[in-house]
Design a protein around this motif. Structure first.
Motif: not given
Length: 140
Positions: A15-18, A23, A32-33, A59, A87, A90
């Protein structure tokens, strides 16, 4: 083709924190994504016996946003690395229905006491990433 992994550390994001702005133009606003093909990439690393770690990343669009408080907050949320693209890429992939097969190489590391750039040149300029990417392409 043999993959020779030196001292580099590979990271497979889950997962990536935006913490960037891109995004939010493409997918619903959440903190998160999810990185959809994380487990597929991890299985390739397993098959090829390439050492890696899998987990959340943060991210951000600028290093100056990495304040002590935010670093501690992201660590508490389980983030194992900070980077600048996952992020957003994705989110674009989700929007256009493209598959993303992502992995990162750590080169500059923030430790408890200092900032080390010992592996930065290798992280940005060796062929290991290309060889791994070719293995992923062979699979898909």
């Amino acid at each position: 083709m043999n993959i020779i992994v030196k001292k580099l550390r590979f990271i497979v994001p889950t997962e990536a924190y935006r913490g960037e702005g891109l995004s939010y133009y493409f997918v619903k606003a959440l903190d998160y994504i999810r990185i959809k093909n994380s487990d597929n990439v991890a299985s390739i690393f397993e098959e090829k016996s390439i050492p890696y770690v899998q987990g959340r990343v943060w991210t951000t669009d600028a290093m100056l946003r990495e304040t002590v408080n935010l670093v501690n907050k992201r660590k508490a949320e389980g983030c194992i690395a900070v980077e600048m693209e996952v992020a957003g890429v994705q989110a674009i992939g989700d929007f256009y229905h493209f598959d993303l097969f992502n992995f990162l190489v750590s080169g500059d590391e923030i430790t408890e006491r200092d900032y080390q750039v010992e592996g930065l040149t290798d992280a940005n300029h060796n062929l290991d990433k290309l060889y791994i990417a070719l293995k992923i392409v062979e699979r898909i």
